[in-house]
Scaffold this motif. Structure first.
Motif, PDB file in Angstrom:
ATOM      1  N   ALA A  15      -6.863  -2.709   0.047  1.00 17.81           N
ATOM      2  CA  ALA A  15      -6.883  -3.577   1.228  1.00 17.81           C
ATOM      3  C   ALA A  15      -6.045  -4.835   1.021  1.00 17.81           C
ATOM      4  O   ALA A  15      -5.307  -5.267   1.920  1.00 17.81           O
ATOM      5  CB  ALA A  15      -8.318  -3.957   1.576  1.00 17.81           C
ATOM      6  N   ASP A  16      -6.137  -5.439  -0.160  1.00 20.93           N
ATOM      7  CA  ASP A  16      -5.425  -6.696  -0.401  1.00 20.93           C
ATOM      8  C   ASP A  16      -3.909  -6.502  -0.426  1.00 20.93           C
ATOM      9  O   ASP A  16      -3.160  -7.294   0.158  1.00 20.93           O
ATOM     10  CB  ASP A  16      -5.893  -7.330  -1.711  1.00 20.93           C
ATOM     11  N   ILE A  17      -3.437  -5.457  -1.095  1.00 19.10           N
ATOM     12  CA  ILE A  17      -1.998  -5.229  -1.152  1.00 19.10           C
ATOM     13  C   ILE A  17      -1.470  -4.816   0.222  1.00 19.10           C
ATOM     14  O   ILE A  17      -0.356  -5.183   0.606  1.00 19.10           O
ATOM     15  CB  ILE A  17      -1.639  -4.173  -2.233  1.00 19.10           C
ATOM     16  N   ALA A  18      -2.270  -4.095   0.989  1.00 16.73           N
ATOM     17  CA  ALA A  18      -1.857  -3.711   2.344  1.00 16.73           C
ATOM     18  C   ALA A  18      -1.727  -4.942   3.234  1.00 16.73           C
ATOM     19  O   ALA A  18      -0.776  -5.064   4.016  1.00 16.73           O
ATOM     20  CB  ALA A  18      -2.854  -2.728   2.945  1.00 16.73           C
ATOM     21  N   LEU A  19      -2.670  -5.880   3.107  1.00 14.99           N
ATOM     22  CA  LEU A  19      -2.617  -7.109   3.891  1.00 14.99           C
ATOM     23  C   LEU A  19      -1.413  -7.953   3.486  1.00 14.99           C
ATOM     24  O   LEU A  19      -0.717  -8.526   4.330  1.00 14.99           O
ATOM     25  CB  LEU A  19      -3.909  -7.903   3.704  1.00 14.99           C
ATOM     26  N   TYR A  20      -1.160  -8.021   2.193  1.00  9.34           N
ATOM     27  CA  TYR A  20       0.011  -8.758   1.696  1.00  9.34           C
ATOM     28  C   TYR A  20       1.297  -8.198   2.299  1.00  9.34           C
ATOM     29  O   TYR A  20       2.150  -8.953   2.785  1.00  9.34           O
ATOM     30  CB  TYR A  20       0.052  -8.659   0.168  1.00  9.34           C
ATOM     31  N   LEU A  21       1.432  -6.877   2.299  1.00  5.21           N
ATOM     32  CA  LEU A  21       2.632  -6.244   2.838  1.00  5.21           C
ATOM     33  C   LEU A  21       2.724  -6.425   4.352  1.00  5.21           C
ATOM     34  O   LEU A  21       3.812  -6.643   4.901  1.00  5.21           O
ATOM     35  CB  LEU A  21       2.643  -4.767   2.469  1.00  5.21           C
ATOM     36  N   ALA A  22       1.598  -6.320   5.031  1.00  4.45           N
ATOM     37  CA  ALA A  22       1.595  -6.481   6.488  1.00  4.45           C
ATOM     38  C   ALA A  22       2.087  -7.864   6.887  1.00  4.45           C
ATOM     39  O   ALA A  22       2.790  -8.019   7.893  1.00  4.45           O
ATOM     40  CB  ALA A  22       0.192  -6.229   7.035  1.00  4.45           C
ATOM     41  N   ARG A  23       1.754  -8.876   6.097  1.00  3.92           N
ATOM     42  CA  ARG A  23       2.219 -10.235   6.394  1.00  3.92           C
ATOM     43  C   ARG A  23       3.732 -10.363   6.241  1.00  3.92           C
ATOM     44  O   ARG A  23       4.338 -11.283   6.780  1.00  3.92           O
ATOM     45  CB  ARG A  23       1.512 -11.239   5.490  1.00  3.92           C
ATOM     46  N   HIS A  24       4.318  -9.439   5.483  1.00  2.32           N
ATOM     47  CA  HIS A  24       5.777  -9.408   5.333  1.00  2.32           C
ATOM     48  C   HIS A  24       6.430  -8.497   6.363  1.00  2.32           C
ATOM     49  O   HIS A  24       7.629  -8.214   6.275  1.00  2.32           O
ATOM     50  CB  HIS A  24       6.156  -8.930   3.923  1.00  2.32           C
ATOM     51  N   GLY A  25       5.649  -8.024   7.330  1.00  2.00           N
ATOM     52  CA  GLY A  25       6.206  -7.180   8.381  1.00  2.00           C
ATOM     53  C   GLY A  25       6.375  -5.726   7.988  1.00  2.00           C
ATOM     54  O   GLY A  25       7.153  -5.002   8.609  1.00  2.00           O
ATOM     55  N   VAL A  26       5.639  -5.289   6.965  1.00  2.00           N
ATOM     56  CA  VAL A  26       5.741  -3.910   6.489  1.00  2.00           C
ATOM     57  C   VAL A  26       4.672  -3.054   7.171  1.00  2.00           C
ATOM     58  O   VAL A  26       3.501  -3.432   7.226  1.00  2.00           O
ATOM     59  CB  VAL A  26       5.559  -3.844   4.954  1.00  2.00           C
ATOM     60  N   PRO A  40      12.753  -5.942   0.426  1.00  2.00           N
ATOM     61  CA  PRO A  40      13.816  -5.654   1.401  1.00  2.00           C
ATOM     62  C   PRO A  40      13.806  -4.200   1.866  1.00  2.00           C
ATOM     63  O   PRO A  40      13.973  -3.917   3.053  1.00  2.00           O
ATOM     64  CB  PRO A  40      15.097  -5.993   0.633  1.00  2.00           C
ATOM     65  N   ALA A  41      13.611  -3.275   0.935  1.00  2.51           N
ATOM     66  CA  ALA A  41      13.551  -1.855   1.294  1.00  2.51           C
ATOM     67  C   ALA A  41      12.288  -1.543   2.086  1.00  2.51           C
ATOM     68  O   ALA A  41      12.314  -0.738   3.032  1.00  2.51           O
ATOM     69  CB  ALA A  41      13.613  -0.988   0.037  1.00  2.51           C
ATOM     70  N   LEU A  42      11.176  -2.163   1.736  1.00  2.00           N
ATOM     71  CA  LEU A  42       9.912  -1.901   2.417  1.00  2.00           C
ATOM     72  C   LEU A  42       9.951  -2.381   3.862  1.00  2.00           C
ATOM     73  O   LEU A  42       9.405  -1.733   4.759  1.00  2.00           O
ATOM     74  CB  LEU A  42       8.757  -2.574   1.668  1.00  2.00           C
ATOM     75  N   ARG A  43      10.603  -3.510   4.096  1.00  3.04           N
ATOM     76  CA  ARG A  43      10.691  -4.018   5.465  1.00  3.04           C
ATOM     77  C   ARG A  43      11.563  -3.117   6.342  1.00  3.04           C
ATOM     78  O   ARG A  43      11.339  -3.027   7.552  1.00  3.04           O
ATOM     79  CB  ARG A  43      11.230  -5.447   5.461  1.00  3.04           C
ATOM     80  N   ARG A  44      12.538  -2.447   5.754  1.00  2.00           N
ATOM     81  CA  ARG A  44      13.406  -1.560   6.522  1.00  2.00           C
ATOM     82  C   ARG A  44      12.750  -0.214   6.792  1.00  2.00           C
ATOM     83  O   ARG A  44      13.146   0.512   7.705  1.00  2.00           O
ATOM     84  CB  ARG A  44      14.725  -1.299   5.787  1.00  2.00           C
ATOM     85  N   ALA A  45      11.751   0.151   5.993  1.00  5.39           N
ATOM     86  CA  ALA A  45      11.144   1.478   6.084  1.00  5.39           C
ATOM     87  C   ALA A  45      10.387   1.657   7.402  1.00  5.39           C
ATOM     88  O   ALA A  45       9.793   0.719   7.931  1.00  5.39           O
ATOM     89  CB  ALA A  45      10.197   1.694   4.911  1.00  5.39           C
ATOM     90  N   LYS A  46      10.410   2.888   7.892  1.00 10.42           N
ATOM     91  CA  LYS A  46       9.625   3.212   9.081  1.00 10.42           C
ATOM     92  C   LYS A  46       8.153   3.409   8.720  1.00 10.42           C
ATOM     93  O   LYS A  46       7.273   3.217   9.552  1.00 10.42           O
ATOM     94  CB  LYS A  46      10.179   4.473   9.741  1.00 10.42           C
ATOM     95  N   GLN A  47       7.909   3.822   7.484  1.00 13.46           N
ATOM     96  CA  GLN A  47       6.535   4.057   7.042  1.00 13.46           C
ATOM     97  C   GLN A  47       6.428   3.759   5.552  1.00 13.46           C
ATOM     98  O   GLN A  47       7.313   4.109   4.774  1.00 13.46           O
ATOM     99  CB  GLN A  47       6.118   5.505   7.315  1.00 13.46           C
TER     100      GLN A  47
END
Length: 274
Positions: A200-211, A172-179
């Motif tokens: 790369a894998d954790i970045a892709l995981y987060l990107a799929r959550h809109g981070v 929830p906090a990561l999705r609200r973050a600007k960066q």
């Protein structure tokens, strides 16, 4: 996932007001129910020789805790929190918070202030709550002002179960973050945990959550705890997300070196998950 129930520790500490204001800001952002949790601390006054009148002591402690909750209510009303409650528990602070954390999505406490420990404050509250609950713990440093942290979040990533849980709990906090910056330290060229391209894998995981996420591979000769705090300062991060390592046996708390360093010398709010 979102934070729908947030528990904030309410006590007589001089840091309580700042902690409650921060909790109120998060509760408003998440449209969450905020619980102000005050404990009487009665367990400290139980002696086998019966020299203490528990009824008298308990009433004094109840009265003091109710005054703390009055301050909590005043702060959250002024902040504009629409859903909140006062909760008084007859328990010590660490045990009471750890129990209530089971029914919350996030628990907010302050870093231990050694000056207050000498006045009877709990010396291991963050550590105990961290290691005795599966909920994320947001720890607010006792020095400095931290309003609306989470614009730039630094994630300490090492591929462990604790770090994985920390990232999931912080979504929830990561999705609200600007960066969001994912930091990896001293990763070997060929590693099983991180795969062929570390981060790369954790970045892709987060990107799929809109981070919105960047990966930073770092190499350092100093201990990782201090390296994390230094990197946070260099990048202007205002929230650190990381796994908390260690185990507890009764009230004896044993923590990993990185976690101990962060808890003692933190310079920004830290969200820990164990």
């Amino acid at each position: 996932m979102s934070y729908k129930t947030i528990v904030v520790h309410v006590d007589q500490s001089r840091h309580a007001a700042a902690r409650i204001r921060l909790a109120a800001e998060i509760a408003i952002a998440e449209e969450a129910h905020l619980v102000g949790a005050a404990m009487t601390g009665i367990s400290r006054f139980i002696y086998p020789d019966g020299t203490v009148s528990l009824d008298l002591v308990l009433q004094e402690l109840r009265d003091a805790a109710q005054k703390d909750l009055d301050k909590f209510e005043q702060i959250v009303k002024q902040a504009g929190v629409t859903s909140y409650e006062r909760r008084l528990t007859e328990d010590d602070a660490a045990g009471g918070l750890a129990l209530q954390a089971r029914y919350a999505d996030l628990v907010i406490v302050s870093q231990t202030d050694r000056d207050e420990v000498g006045d009877g404050g709990p010396s291991d509250l963050p550590e105990y709550v961290l290691l005795n609950t599966s909920r994320p713990l947001l720890i607010v440093p006792h020095a400095g002002r931290y309003e609306k942290p989470g614009r730039h979040v630094l994630i300490a990533w090492d591929g462990s179960m604790e770090a994985t849980r920390a990232v999931s709990n912080a979504l929830p906090a990561l999705r609200r973050a600007k960066q969001v910056t994912v930091a990896l330290f001293n990763v070997p060229r060929y590693g099983i945990v991180h795969g062929q391209e570390p981060g790369a894998d954790i970045a892709l995981y987060l990107a799929r959550h809109g981070v919105k996420v960047n990966v930073s591979n770092e190499f350092t000769d100093i201990d990782i705890g201090n390296a994390l705090l230094s990197l946070a300062a260099d990048k202007g991060a205002d929230l650190l997300v990381m796994g908390g390592y260690g185990h507890s046996r009764f009230r004896e708390v044993l923590l990993g070196g990185v976690t101990q360093t962060i808890l003692k010398t933190m310079t920004l709010p830290v969200m820990l998950s164990h």
